[in-house]
Design an enzyme around this catalytic site. Structure first.
Site, PDB file in Angstrom:
ATOM      1  N   HIS A  99       0.888  -1.163   0.000  1.00  0.00           N
ATOM      2  CA  HIS A  99       0.000   0.000   0.000  1.00  0.00           C
ATOM      3  C   HIS A  99       0.928   1.215   0.000  1.00  0.00           C
ATOM      4  O   HIS A  99       2.002   1.179   0.612  1.00  0.00           O
ATOM      5  CB  HIS A  99      -0.842   0.115   1.267  1.00  0.00           C
ATOM      6  CG  HIS A  99      -1.730  -1.052   1.553  1.00  0.00           C
ATOM      7  ND1 HIS A  99      -1.294  -2.163   2.196  1.00  0.00           N
ATOM      8  CD2 HIS A  99      -3.070  -1.229   1.320  1.00  0.00           C
ATOM      9  CE1 HIS A  99      -2.314  -3.003   2.343  1.00  0.00           C
ATOM     10  NE2 HIS A  99      -3.401  -2.478   1.826  1.00  0.00           N
ATOM     11  N   ASP A 102       2.199   2.043   3.397  1.00  0.00           N
ATOM     12  CA  ASP A 102       3.138   1.128   4.077  1.00  0.00           C
ATOM     13  C   ASP A 102       4.556   1.534   3.762  1.00  0.00           C
ATOM     14  O   ASP A 102       5.431   1.488   4.619  1.00  0.00           O
ATOM     15  CB  ASP A 102       3.075  -0.328   3.561  1.00  0.00           C
ATOM     16  CG  ASP A 102       1.703  -0.900   3.441  1.00  0.00           C
ATOM     17  OD1 ASP A 102       0.860  -0.554   4.260  1.00  0.00           O
ATOM     18  OD2 ASP A 102       1.502  -1.722   2.518  1.00  0.00           O
ATOM     19  N   GLU A 230     -10.496  -7.186  -4.639  1.00  0.00           N
ATOM     20  CA  GLU A 230     -10.311  -8.215  -3.610  1.00  0.00           C
ATOM     21  C   GLU A 230     -11.590  -8.314  -2.781  1.00  0.00           C
ATOM     22  O   GLU A 230     -11.868  -7.442  -1.955  1.00  0.00           O
ATOM     23  CB  GLU A 230      -9.111  -7.832  -2.743  1.00  0.00           C
ATOM     24  CG  GLU A 230      -8.745  -8.903  -1.736  1.00  0.00           C
ATOM     25  CD  GLU A 230      -7.477  -8.552  -0.960  1.00  0.00           C
ATOM     26  OE1 GLU A 230      -6.486  -8.089  -1.571  1.00  0.00           O
ATOM     27  OE2 GLU A 230      -7.484  -8.729   0.267  1.00  0.00           O
ATOM     28  N   ASP A 305     -10.732 -11.714  10.530  1.00  0.00           N
ATOM     29  CA  ASP A 305      -9.678 -11.947   9.537  1.00  0.00           C
ATOM     30  C   ASP A 305      -8.353 -12.115  10.276  1.00  0.00           C
ATOM     31  O   ASP A 305      -7.622 -11.149  10.476  1.00  0.00           O
ATOM     32  CB  ASP A 305      -9.656 -10.701   8.621  1.00  0.00           C
ATOM     33  CG  ASP A 305      -8.913 -10.930   7.323  1.00  0.00           C
ATOM     34  OD1 ASP A 305      -8.564 -12.076   7.031  1.00  0.00           O
ATOM     35  OD2 ASP A 305      -8.698  -9.936   6.600  1.00  0.00           O
ATOM     36  N   ASP A 337      -0.492 -12.496   2.332  1.00  0.00           N
ATOM     37  CA  ASP A 337      -1.183 -11.476   3.123  1.00  0.00           C
ATOM     38  C   ASP A 337      -1.453 -12.122   4.489  1.00  0.00           C
ATOM     39  O   ASP A 337      -2.586 -12.462   4.830  1.00  0.00           O
ATOM     40  CB  ASP A 337      -2.479 -11.047   2.426  1.00  0.00           C
ATOM     41  CG  ASP A 337      -3.069  -9.795   3.055  1.00  0.00           C
ATOM     42  OD1 ASP A 337      -2.528  -9.346   4.074  1.00  0.00           O
ATOM     43  OD2 ASP A 337      -4.075  -9.280   2.528  1.00  0.00           O
TER      44      ASP A 337
HETATM   45  C1  XLS Z   1      -7.518  -6.821   4.296  1.00  0.00           C
HETATM   46  C2  XLS Z   1      -7.011  -7.012   2.947  1.00  0.00           C
HETATM   47  C3  XLS Z   1      -5.858  -6.118   2.554  1.00  0.00           C
HETATM   48  C4  XLS Z   1      -5.663  -6.129   1.066  1.00  0.00           C
HETATM   49  C5  XLS Z   1      -4.876  -4.985   0.553  1.00  0.00           C
HETATM   50  O1  XLS Z   1      -8.237  -7.638   4.855  1.00  0.00           O
HETATM   51  O2  XLS Z   1      -6.671  -8.355   2.789  1.00  0.00           O
HETATM   52  O3  XLS Z   1      -4.705  -6.498   3.225  1.00  0.00           O
HETATM   53  O4  XLS Z   1      -5.064  -7.315   0.642  1.00  0.00           O
HETATM   54  O5  XLS Z   1      -5.456  -3.770   0.847  1.00  0.00           O
HETATM   55 NI    NI Z   2      -5.570  -9.178   1.189  1.00  0.00          NI
HETATM   56 NI    NI Z   3      -7.501  -9.692   4.445  1.00  0.00          NI
END
Ligand code: XLS
Ligand code: NI
Ligand code: NI
Length: 434
Positions: A99, A102, A230, A305, A337
């Site tokens: 990101h 980051d 995503e 998550d 991730d």
């Molecule tokens: C959060 C997401 C994030 C994306 C990128 O749950 O997985 O990390 O992969 O913004």
């Molecule tokens: Ni992600």
């Molecule tokens: Ni995630």
């Protein structure tokens, strides 16, 4: 300066008892015509490796990061680049994802933040050239800053919407500068907490307009990699619009965005949506829209998550079966991730964590290939649908059948006798390979 107390991780084979060696990931070993490295295309996630201090909603960070002076300075950000690339090289990980916020600090105003980003991107570029590491995808963080509390591209406030657009414009340009293979949209705040204050239709229209502007800008600057959406159903928002693969596909079709977009499917998001990872991957792949994967796993006992490292061999096998079936990744890959548990605070734990995920996927790849070579599973499925290969079934599949014909057929053929689905036999078959 060395930040990780180990040499480059080597492949030592399944009999090795060295915790800092690959037991299964043998980068150059050829499986089904391609090296493991080419199949798996592992990526390191900058936000987890460099920026996750392992805090949770109940307690402060625990991660020991001797390289980080804790400041929000560009200098600190530049140091992290060295640490990150040492990490990637030691792990033999060929791709990474970030990101904007980051890699570089968010400063007092947008143009200062953009300047900081430029400085870090210049250093990332040098490091990429030096090591051959590639950017799998970039993205803009449109969910941490308080301005995005009510959404970014779905904010009720056009000022916020404009800020988000400016941020994506810059992040996209940085991705292009680093020859990024893709660009991701994950809409953590693109949803709502209550419909009492929400005009869902306007928000979705605004989101689509935003993504069309992204496509236009990509064309303008010559960024030809795909955009990824995503899916994730909730967290941090109560309801997120990109809730699962099917919802994303519907949205992309409705707003005529299918051409430039693919999906980036994440394991823990699939389970939050009440699906398996296989389900989400299959939905995306069937539509020709599976672009990339965020590889992690959830915890059966915790309902959020948890982003754990994907060390489950059966899960890795299920993922690789879909990936092999679609003919492999093109621009995408397996992005870790994933974060360490709060108890695993040493820098070397980052190495153990990624090493385990890579070994699990190497096994998943080998097992999935063996299952495909064996052929019994595929043959069972094919036979199961064989009544659609000719006669009335083939007519249905050709689109040329009518209810009258089905009625005539049913009248003439009596009560159907179903074959067993053999789930248990197939589960046993899968276990032969695990
Ligand atoms: C959060 C997401 C994030 C994306 C990128 O749950 O997985 O990390 O992969 O913004
Ligand atoms: Ni992600
Ligand atoms: Ni995630």
């Amino acid at each position: 300066m060395q930040y990780f107390d180990c040499d480059k991780i080597q492949y030592e084979g399944p009999d090795s008892r060295n915790p800092l060696a690959f037991k299964h990931y043998n980068a150059d070993e050829v499986i089904a015509g391609k090296s493991m490295k080419e199949h798996l295309r592992f990526a390191g996630a900058y936000w987890h490796v460099m920026r996750n201090d392992l805090s949770d909603p109940f307690g402060a960070g625990t991660a020991i990061m001797p390289w980080d002076d804790g400041s929000n300075s560009v200098e600190n950000a530049l140091t992290r680049v060295d640490v990150f690339f040492e990490f990637l090289e030691k792990m033999d990980i060929g791709y990474y994802c970030w990101h904007d916020r980051d890699i570089a600090p968010e400063l007092n105003d947008l143009s200062a933040s953009n300047d900081a980003l430029d400085q870090v991107v210049a250093k990332l570029k040098e490091k990429q050239v030096e090591t051959g590491v590639q950017l799998l995808w970039g993205t803009a963080c449109l969910f941490s800053h308080p301005r995005y509390a009510q959404g970014a591209a779905t904010s009720p406030d056009a000022n916020v919407y404009a800020y988000a657009g400016a941020q994506v414009k810059k992040a996209l340009e940085a991705t292009k500068q680093l020859d990024g293979l893709g660009y991701t949209f994950w809409g953590g705040r693109e949803g709502y907490a209550t419909l009492l204050n929400t005009n869902m239709q306007r928000e979705l229209d605004h989101l689509a307009a935003f993504l069309h502007m992204a496509v236009d800008h990509a064309n303008k600057i010559g960024f030809d990699g795909p955009f990824y959406i995503e899916p994730k159903p909730r967290e941090p928002s109560t309801h997120q619009y990109d809730s699962d693969a099917a919802a994303c596909l519907n949205f992309l079709r409705e707003y005529d965005l299918m051409e430039k977009f693919r999906l980036n499917i994440e394991t823990n998001h699939a389970t939050l949506a009440g699906h398996t990872m296989e389900h989400e991957l299959t939905v995306a792949a069937n539509a020709g829209m599976l672009g990339s994967i965020d590889a992690n796993r959830g915890d059966e006992l915790i309902g959020w998550d948890t982003d754990q490292f994907p060390t489950d061999i059966k899960l890795a096998t299920e993922v690789m079966l879909v990936v092999l079936e679609m003919g492999g990744f093109t621009t995408g890959g397996l992005n870790f991730d994933a974060k360490r548990r709060r108890e695993s605070h040493d820098p070397i734990d980052l190495i153990h964590a990624h090493l385990g995920g890579m070994d699990a996927f190497a096994r998943g790849l080998k097992i999935a290939d063996a299952i495909r070579e064996d052929g019994r599973l595929a043959e069972f499925v094919q036979t199961r649908y064989s009544s659609f290969d000719n006669g009335i079934g083939a007519k249905v599949e050709s689109g040329a059948c009518s209810f009258e014909e089905l009625e005539q057929f049913a009248m003439g053929n009596g009560e159907p006798t179903l074959s067993s689905g053999r789930q248990e036999m197939l589960e046993n078959l899968l276990n032969e390979f695990l």
